[in-house]
Design a protein around this motif. Sequence first.
Motif, PDB file in Angstrom:
ATOM      1  N   GLY A  28       0.825  -1.196   0.000  1.00  0.00           N
ATOM      2  CA  GLY A  28       0.000   0.000   0.000  1.00  0.00           C
ATOM      3  C   GLY A  28       0.860   1.246   0.000  1.00  0.00           C
ATOM      4  N   VAL A  29       0.356   2.291  -0.622  1.00  0.00           N
ATOM      5  CA  VAL A  29       1.088   3.546  -0.752  1.00  0.00           C
ATOM      6  C   VAL A  29       0.226   4.679  -0.198  1.00  0.00           C
ATOM      7  CG1 VAL A  29       2.271   5.093  -2.352  1.00  0.00           C
ATOM      8  CG2 VAL A  29       2.221   2.647  -2.823  1.00  0.00           C
ATOM      9  N   THR A  30       0.821   5.547   0.586  1.00  0.00           N
ATOM     10  CA  THR A  30       0.070   6.631   1.210  1.00  0.00           C
ATOM     11  C   THR A  30      -0.343   7.671   0.169  1.00  0.00           C
ATOM     12  OG1 THR A  30       2.015   8.008   1.662  1.00  0.00           O
ATOM     13  CG2 THR A  30       1.429   6.335   3.317  1.00  0.00           C
ATOM     14  N   PRO A  31      -1.410   8.417   0.452  1.00  0.00           N
ATOM     15  CA  PRO A  31      -1.829   9.475  -0.477  1.00  0.00           C
ATOM     16  C   PRO A  31      -0.722  10.503  -0.720  1.00  0.00           C
ATOM     17  CG  PRO A  31      -3.568   9.016   1.102  1.00  0.00           C
ATOM     18  CD  PRO A  31      -2.357   8.252   1.562  1.00  0.00           C
ATOM     19  N   GLU A  32       0.068  10.786   0.305  1.00  0.00           N
ATOM     20  CA  GLU A  32       1.151  11.766   0.158  1.00  0.00           C
ATOM     21  C   GLU A  32       2.193  11.293  -0.843  1.00  0.00           C
ATOM     22  OE1 GLU A  32      -1.038  12.356   3.797  1.00  0.00           O
ATOM     23  OE2 GLU A  32       0.046  10.596   3.075  1.00  0.00           O
ATOM     24  N   ILE A  33       2.563  10.018  -0.762  1.00  0.00           N
ATOM     25  CA  ILE A  33       3.546   9.466  -1.693  1.00  0.00           C
ATOM     26  C   ILE A  33       2.968   9.432  -3.104  1.00  0.00           C
ATOM     27  CG2 ILE A  33       4.796   7.371  -2.352  1.00  0.00           C
ATOM     28  CD1 ILE A  33       5.255   6.844   0.613  1.00  0.00           C
ATOM     29  N   LEU A  34       1.717   9.038  -3.221  1.00  0.00           N
ATOM     30  CA  LEU A  34       1.075   9.011  -4.540  1.00  0.00           C
ATOM     31  C   LEU A  34       1.041  10.402  -5.169  1.00  0.00           C
ATOM     32  CD1 LEU A  34      -1.858   6.555  -3.844  1.00  0.00           C
ATOM     33  CD2 LEU A  34       0.013   6.199  -5.469  1.00  0.00           C
ATOM     34  N   GLU A  35       0.784  11.406  -4.347  1.00  0.00           N
ATOM     35  CA  GLU A  35       0.778  12.784  -4.862  1.00  0.00           C
ATOM     36  C   GLU A  35       2.161  13.170  -5.385  1.00  0.00           C
ATOM     37  OE1 GLU A  35      -0.218  17.370  -3.375  1.00  0.00           O
ATOM     38  OE2 GLU A  35      -0.567  15.661  -2.034  1.00  0.00           O
ATOM     39  N   THR A  36       3.207  12.765  -4.635  1.00  0.00           N
ATOM     40  CA  THR A  36       4.574  13.046  -5.071  1.00  0.00           C
ATOM     41  C   THR A  36       4.880  12.362  -6.402  1.00  0.00           C
ATOM     42  OG1 THR A  36       5.359  13.308  -2.800  1.00  0.00           O
ATOM     43  CG2 THR A  36       7.015  12.813  -4.473  1.00  0.00           C
TER      44      THR A  36
ATOM     45  N   SER B  75       3.378   7.902 -20.536  1.00  0.00           N
ATOM     46  CA  SER B  75       2.001   7.423 -20.503  1.00  0.00           C
ATOM     47  C   SER B  75       1.925   6.101 -19.743  1.00  0.00           C
ATOM     48  CB  SER B  75       1.466   7.236 -21.931  1.00  0.00           C
ATOM     49  OG  SER B  75       1.378   8.473 -22.609  1.00  0.00           O
ATOM     50  N   GLN B  76       2.938   5.280 -19.925  1.00  0.00           N
ATOM     51  CA  GLN B  76       2.994   4.020 -19.184  1.00  0.00           C
ATOM     52  C   GLN B  76       3.197   4.259 -17.694  1.00  0.00           C
ATOM     53  OE1 GLN B  76       6.128   1.974 -21.271  1.00  0.00           O
ATOM     54  NE2 GLN B  76       4.785   1.305 -22.924  1.00  0.00           N
ATOM     55  N   HIS B  77       3.991   5.279 -17.342  1.00  0.00           N
ATOM     56  CA  HIS B  77       4.140   5.631 -15.927  1.00  0.00           C
ATOM     57  C   HIS B  77       2.784   5.960 -15.308  1.00  0.00           C
ATOM     58  CE1 HIS B  77       8.497   7.119 -16.841  1.00  0.00           C
ATOM     59  NE2 HIS B  77       8.492   5.836 -16.530  1.00  0.00           N
ATOM     60  N   ALA B  78       2.012   6.766 -16.022  1.00  0.00           N
ATOM     61  CA  ALA B  78       0.696   7.157 -15.510  1.00  0.00           C
ATOM     62  C   ALA B  78      -0.199   5.938 -15.321  1.00  0.00           C
ATOM     63  CB  ALA B  78       0.047   8.162 -16.464  1.00  0.00           C
ATOM     64  N   GLY B  79      -0.131   4.998 -16.256  1.00  0.00           N
ATOM     65  CA  GLY B  79      -0.929   3.781 -16.139  1.00  0.00           C
ATOM     66  C   GLY B  79      -0.527   2.946 -14.937  1.00  0.00           C
ATOM     67  N   ILE B  80       0.765   2.888 -14.677  1.00  0.00           N
ATOM     68  CA  ILE B  80       1.260   2.155 -13.501  1.00  0.00           C
ATOM     69  C   ILE B  80       0.684   2.751 -12.229  1.00  0.00           C
ATOM     70  CG2 ILE B  80       3.331   1.746 -12.103  1.00  0.00           C
ATOM     71  CD1 ILE B  80       4.855   1.484 -14.830  1.00  0.00           C
ATOM     72  N   LEU B  81       0.671   4.077 -12.141  1.00  0.00           N
ATOM     73  CA  LEU B  81       0.171   4.732 -10.929  1.00  0.00           C
ATOM     74  C   LEU B  81      -1.313   4.480 -10.712  1.00  0.00           C
ATOM     75  CD1 LEU B  81       2.013   8.189 -10.792  1.00  0.00           C
ATOM     76  CD2 LEU B  81       2.678   5.985  -9.841  1.00  0.00           C
ATOM     77  N   GLU B  82      -2.071   4.321 -11.783  1.00  0.00           N
ATOM     78  CA  GLU B  82      -3.496   4.031 -11.638  1.00  0.00           C
ATOM     79  C   GLU B  82      -3.715   2.740 -10.857  1.00  0.00           C
ATOM     80  OE1 GLU B  82      -5.587   3.958 -15.310  1.00  0.00           O
ATOM     81  OE2 GLU B  82      -4.919   5.959 -15.932  1.00  0.00           O
ATOM     82  N   TYR B  83      -2.975   1.711 -11.204  1.00  0.00           N
ATOM     83  CA  TYR B  83      -3.147   0.420 -10.545  1.00  0.00           C
ATOM     84  C   TYR B  83      -2.467   0.374  -9.183  1.00  0.00           C
ATOM     85  CZ  TYR B  83      -5.384  -1.289 -14.716  1.00  0.00           C
ATOM     86  OH  TYR B  83      -6.275  -1.457 -15.752  1.00  0.00           O
ATOM     87  N   LEU B  84      -1.380   1.121  -9.032  1.00  0.00           N
ATOM     88  CA  LEU B  84      -0.733   1.215  -7.731  1.00  0.00           C
ATOM     89  C   LEU B  84      -1.656   1.907  -6.731  1.00  0.00           C
ATOM     90  CD1 LEU B  84       1.881   0.744  -6.103  1.00  0.00           C
ATOM     91  CD2 LEU B  84       2.684   2.969  -6.924  1.00  0.00           C
ATOM     92  N   THR B  85      -2.393   2.902  -7.195  1.00  0.00           N
ATOM     93  CA  THR B  85      -3.297   3.663  -6.334  1.00  0.00           C
ATOM     94  C   THR B  85      -4.378   2.773  -5.724  1.00  0.00           C
ATOM     95  OG1 THR B  85      -2.946   5.705  -7.598  1.00  0.00           O
ATOM     96  CG2 THR B  85      -4.950   5.575  -6.273  1.00  0.00           C
ATOM     97  N   VAL B  86      -4.914   1.847  -6.511  1.00  0.00           N
ATOM     98  CA  VAL B  86      -6.001   0.983  -6.018  1.00  0.00           C
ATOM     99  C   VAL B  86      -5.477  -0.309  -5.402  1.00  0.00           C
ATOM    100  CG1 VAL B  86      -7.647   1.939  -7.654  1.00  0.00           C
ATOM    101  CG2 VAL B  86      -6.333  -0.097  -8.299  1.00  0.00           C
ATOM    102  N   GLY B  87      -4.145  -0.463  -5.361  1.00  0.00           N
ATOM    103  CA  GLY B  87      -3.557  -1.635  -4.710  1.00  0.00           C
ATOM    104  C   GLY B  87      -3.687  -2.923  -5.483  1.00  0.00           C
ATOM    105  N   ASN B  88      -3.797  -2.835  -6.810  1.00  0.00           N
ATOM    106  CA  ASN B  88      -3.889  -4.035  -7.641  1.00  0.00           C
ATOM    107  C   ASN B  88      -2.474  -4.553  -7.903  1.00  0.00           C
ATOM    108  OD1 ASN B  88      -4.103  -5.906  -9.796  1.00  0.00           O
ATOM    109  ND2 ASN B  88      -5.976  -4.922 -10.540  1.00  0.00           N
ATOM    110  N   ALA B  89      -2.041  -5.492  -7.067  1.00  0.00           N
ATOM    111  CA  ALA B  89      -0.649  -5.958  -7.107  1.00  0.00           C
ATOM    112  C   ALA B  89      -0.312  -6.649  -8.426  1.00  0.00           C
ATOM    113  CB  ALA B  89      -0.373  -6.894  -5.934  1.00  0.00           C
ATOM    114  N   GLU B  90      -1.224  -7.502  -8.906  1.00  0.00           N
ATOM    115  CA  GLU B  90      -0.927  -8.272 -10.112  1.00  0.00           C
ATOM    116  C   GLU B  90      -0.774  -7.356 -11.327  1.00  0.00           C
ATOM    117  OE1 GLU B  90       0.259 -11.561 -11.991  1.00  0.00           O
ATOM    118  OE2 GLU B  90      -0.272 -11.454  -9.862  1.00  0.00           O
TER     119      GLU B  90
END
Length: 229
Positions: free
Chosen positions: A115-123, A191-206
């Motif tokens: 899990g990643v905190t909202p603060e880290i995700l914002e960074t 664009s791929q970075h942004a896609g990674i963050l989408e799934y990291l945000t919701v905690g979808n590990a796979e």
Amino acid sequence: MSEHIHAINALQQRVAERQASSLLGLIAGELEQMIINGTLVAGDRINESALATQLGTSRGPVREALRQLEFSRLVEFRTNRGMFVRQISVDEAARLYDIRASLFGLAGRLAAERGVTPEILETLHTKVSRLDRAVPQVDDYYPGNVDLHRDLVALSGNPRLLDLYNDVSKELHLFRRHGLETENARHTSNSQHAGILEYLTVGNAEETGRRMEAHILSGKDRMLAAVRS
């Protein structure tokens, strides 16, 4: 009295050693940054005297810092010729990309599971936005790209994994730049970075892991296309 003097001398020696270690780390970091930003490229001979002058130090610390970088396989010593930025073959680079992709994917799965905190995700989102603005120039984009990748791997919470990832990545600096030479390649990458963050945000590990591994393999394909064109 002699024991007291001995203790003071021992303390002074430890302080001196700490200062020397910090200086070497600083110099090694500056040299690595020169390789990252393209000031030094694979095959370049490293002029110790010029570097010492540029960094405002003597040749001794520069030489020691280069030995550290030799251990991490960023530079190599050639008998009777001096120290050079290390060169690797395209085939070796491709194999290293495969290793790096697996490590990056593992880091993504671990990060999402933790899990990643909202603060880290914002960074992280801020860094992706900065990369968007840097897309027109590879010299602006590439260092930020390296920084973002390190941040993502660090989120795994596994220091050894981060060390392994960094070691492999350092050997690939020249080839990683090849894969980001065109503006279209840099746009695709971010664009791929942004896609990674989408799934990291919701905690979808796979899916986070899959996308992070695919991101590196996409870079490998772009690198191979660039060097073979």
